[in-house]
Scaffold this motif. Structure first.
Motif, mmCIF file in Angstrom:
data_model
loop_
_atom_site.group_PDB
_atom_site.id
_atom_site.type_symbol
_atom_site.label_atom_id
_atom_site.label_comp_id
_atom_site.label_asym_id
_atom_site.label_seq_id
_atom_site.Cartn_x
_atom_site.Cartn_y
_atom_site.Cartn_z
ATOM 1 N N VAL A 124 -10.329 -3.887 1.144
ATOM 2 C CA VAL A 124 -9.918 -4.091 -0.262
ATOM 3 C C VAL A 124 -8.712 -5.028 -0.371
ATOM 4 O O VAL A 124 -8.539 -5.698 -1.384
ATOM 5 C CB VAL A 124 -9.632 -2.750 -0.996
ATOM 6 N N ILE A 125 -7.915 -5.083 0.690
ATOM 7 C CA ILE A 125 -6.784 -6.029 0.659
ATOM 8 C C ILE A 125 -7.297 -7.461 0.811
ATOM 9 O O ILE A 125 -6.887 -8.365 0.098
ATOM 10 C CB ILE A 125 -5.794 -5.743 1.826
ATOM 11 N N ASN A 126 -8.233 -7.621 1.756
ATOM 12 C CA ASN A 126 -8.666 -8.970 2.142
ATOM 13 C C ASN A 126 -9.424 -9.705 1.060
ATOM 14 O O ASN A 126 -9.316 -10.918 0.939
ATOM 15 C CB ASN A 126 -9.595 -8.899 3.367
ATOM 16 N N ASP A 127 -10.231 -8.985 0.292
ATOM 17 C CA ASP A 127 -11.138 -9.657 -0.634
ATOM 18 C C ASP A 127 -10.576 -9.613 -2.052
ATOM 19 O O ASP A 127 -10.460 -8.548 -2.666
ATOM 20 C CB ASP A 127 -12.507 -8.954 -0.582
ATOM 21 N N ALA A 128 -10.262 -10.797 -2.573
ATOM 22 C CA ALA A 128 -9.615 -10.897 -3.889
ATOM 23 C C ALA A 128 -10.509 -10.419 -5.029
ATOM 24 O O ALA A 128 -10.044 -10.256 -6.157
ATOM 25 C CB ALA A 128 -9.187 -12.340 -4.121
ATOM 26 N N ARG A 178 -3.332 -7.549 -8.466
ATOM 27 C CA ARG A 178 -4.623 -6.850 -8.358
ATOM 28 C C ARG A 178 -4.348 -5.406 -7.961
ATOM 29 O O ARG A 178 -3.573 -5.163 -7.044
ATOM 30 C CB ARG A 178 -5.449 -7.588 -7.289
ATOM 31 N N HIS A 179 -4.976 -4.458 -8.689
ATOM 32 C CA HIS A 179 -4.701 -3.045 -8.396
ATOM 33 C C HIS A 179 -5.955 -2.366 -7.853
ATOM 34 O O HIS A 179 -6.991 -2.328 -8.527
ATOM 35 C CB HIS A 179 -4.231 -2.318 -9.677
ATOM 36 N N VAL A 180 -5.849 -1.847 -6.633
ATOM 37 C CA VAL A 180 -6.963 -1.106 -6.025
ATOM 38 C C VAL A 180 -6.530 0.343 -5.873
ATOM 39 O O VAL A 180 -5.420 0.621 -5.426
ATOM 40 C CB VAL A 180 -7.314 -1.684 -4.633
ATOM 41 N N ARG A 181 -7.416 1.258 -6.291
ATOM 42 C CA ARG A 181 -7.097 2.691 -6.183
ATOM 43 C C ARG A 181 -8.076 3.345 -5.222
ATOM 44 O O ARG A 181 -9.288 3.296 -5.450
ATOM 45 C CB ARG A 181 -7.201 3.333 -7.570
ATOM 46 N N ILE A 241 0.874 -1.184 0.000
ATOM 47 C CA ILE A 241 0.000 0.000 0.000
ATOM 48 C C ILE A 241 0.899 1.218 0.000
ATOM 49 O O ILE A 241 1.844 1.277 0.792
ATOM 50 C CB ILE A 241 -0.850 0.043 1.293
ATOM 51 N N ASN A 242 0.618 2.199 -0.840
ATOM 52 C CA ASN A 242 1.447 3.410 -0.788
ATOM 53 C C ASN A 242 0.673 4.583 -0.196
ATOM 54 O O ASN A 242 -0.337 5.018 -0.753
ATOM 55 C CB ASN A 242 1.981 3.799 -2.165
ATOM 56 N N VAL A 298 -1.758 -7.940 -4.181
ATOM 57 C CA VAL A 298 -2.497 -6.684 -4.363
ATOM 58 C C VAL A 298 -1.601 -5.465 -4.128
ATOM 59 O O VAL A 298 -0.751 -5.462 -3.235
ATOM 60 C CB VAL A 298 -3.763 -6.662 -3.449
ATOM 61 N N PHE A 299 -1.804 -4.461 -4.984
ATOM 62 C CA PHE A 299 -1.140 -3.164 -4.807
ATOM 63 C C PHE A 299 -2.237 -2.125 -4.630
ATOM 64 O O PHE A 299 -3.138 -2.009 -5.467
ATOM 65 C CB PHE A 299 -0.299 -2.841 -6.052
#
Ligand SMILES: NC(=O)c1ccc[n+]([C@@H]2O[C@H](COP(=O)([O-])OP(=O)(O)OC[C@H]3O[C@@H](n4cnc5c(N)ncnc54)[C@H](OP(=O)(O)O)[C@@H]3O)[C@@H](O)[C@H]2O)c1
Length: 318
Positions: free
Chosen positions: A227-231, A158-161, A56-57, A102-103
């Protein structure tokens, strides 16, 4: 899980790291400074990012640091601290033989910019699919920041914004001495404005009708973990509470929690003169941001309305 947090020494990162450790995760913080449980950005550039499950950034030079004058150098630091750290992570993650699942890249609600709002102050509703209302400096900054994350290889990661509203943390100090002298590590927006409010100088900003997209720190951390936990989660999520209020409403509820009244308002010209034209829109304008996808994804807010959030956060009322 092993979770790596860029800028994990900051307000949100510290709260996230505490929560991760409490549930048994290993946490590594990426920082400019070495230390226990940390690696530096130089080590990351040199390919020393450890094998992990999530990155996570949250790195970014504060844009409204009132101890600093708004100069071209400060402006460049604000941009580089977000864009360059994101670019470094994208470059390194894309070349890892076993990248994390995930990122999570983050950015601010200022993405939505500012536009012409009539005298009726009807701000359009904005969700994760909305385009910016108009481009000002904060929106330009967020666009550059988000673009920097776009190169991530989504075939293997996986990319979450996440777009973040104003994060509200506790107005309290943890240590005994800190409690006594009201000093210590309290962070975020509320501890900064507490003193003027306690002195009866709490004020609305400008006309006060601008939306104030806020989120309780527990929900901020909750959304990141969700958002990290759920693929199944990828793409954009707004980290703002569903119960958005305007600046005037927020000011009145905060003052009430502190047993004070609001009689002042800070004129727009003074805000522009104090923080400069480029940053003034952060305070004088607002965006009516809704967490539509966040709610659809099943996230349940612990603090959906401002009254319950401030009731929980404001413990010092002298
Ligand atoms: N808090 C909010 O209300 C809010 C709202 C919208 C968006 N955001 C964004 O969310 C992110 C995290 O917010 P936060 O409140 O936790 O921020 P914060 O407390 O200011 O911490 C951010 C971290 O970024 C690192 N950093 C600062 N200047 C840097 C630089 N020049 N180069 C590289 N790293 C630098 C620092 O880590 P080291 O000192 O360890 O290097 C710092 O601990 C930030 O990018 C912020 O813009 C926050």
């Amino acid at each position: 899980m092993h979770i790596v947090i860029g800028g994990g020494s900051g307000f949100i990162g510290t709260a996230l790291a505490e929560e991760c450790r409490a549930r048994g995760d290993q946490v590594t913080v990426i920082s400019r400074f070495p230390g226990d449980g940390r690696i530096t950005w130089d080590q990351v550039k040199a390919g020393e990012l450890p094998a992990c499950d999530a990155v996570i950034n949250l790195a970014g030079q504060h844009i409204l640091d009132m101890r600093r004058r708004w100069t071209p150098k400060y402006r460049d630091e604000v941009i580089a601290s977000r864009v360059e750290t994101t670019e470094v992570l994208v470059a390194v993650l894309n070349t890892m033989p076993s990248p994390p699942n995930v990122f999570v890249s983050t950015a601010g609600k200022c993405f939505y910019g500012t536009g012409e709002i009539g005298k009726t102050h009807e701000y359009p509703e904005l969700d994760e699919e909305s385009e910016p209302m108009g481009i000002d400096f904060p929106a330009e900054l967020v666009a550059l920041w988000e673009q920097a994350a776009e190169g991530i290889d989504t075939t293997s990661i996986r990319h979450v914004r996440v777009r973040i509203g104003v994060v509200l943390g506790a107005v309290e100090r943890k240590s005994y001495i800190g409690k006594l002298w009201r000093i210590g590590q309290a962070r975020g927006f509320l501890p900064i404005i507490r003193l003027p409010f306690c002195l009866g100088l709490g004020a609305t900003i400008g006309h006060g009708q601008q939306p104030f997209p806020w989120i309780h720190i527990d929900d901020m951390v909750g959304i990141l973990l969700h958002v990290i936990n759920d693929a199944d989660h990828d793409g954009r999520f707004n980290a703002v509470a569903p119960g958005i209020v305007n600046n005037q409403h927020f000011t009145e509820v905060f003052a009430k929690q502190l047993h004070r009244r609001v009689v002042w308002s800070i004129p727009a010209w003074l805000v522009k003169r104090t923080v400069g034209l480029e940053r003034a829109s952060i305070l004088l304008e607002g965006q009516n941001v809704k967490p539509k996808r966040t709610l659809e994804s099943g996230y349940k807010f612990k603090f959906p309305d401002i009254e319950s959030a401030l009731g929980d956060l404001v413990q010092i009322t002298f």
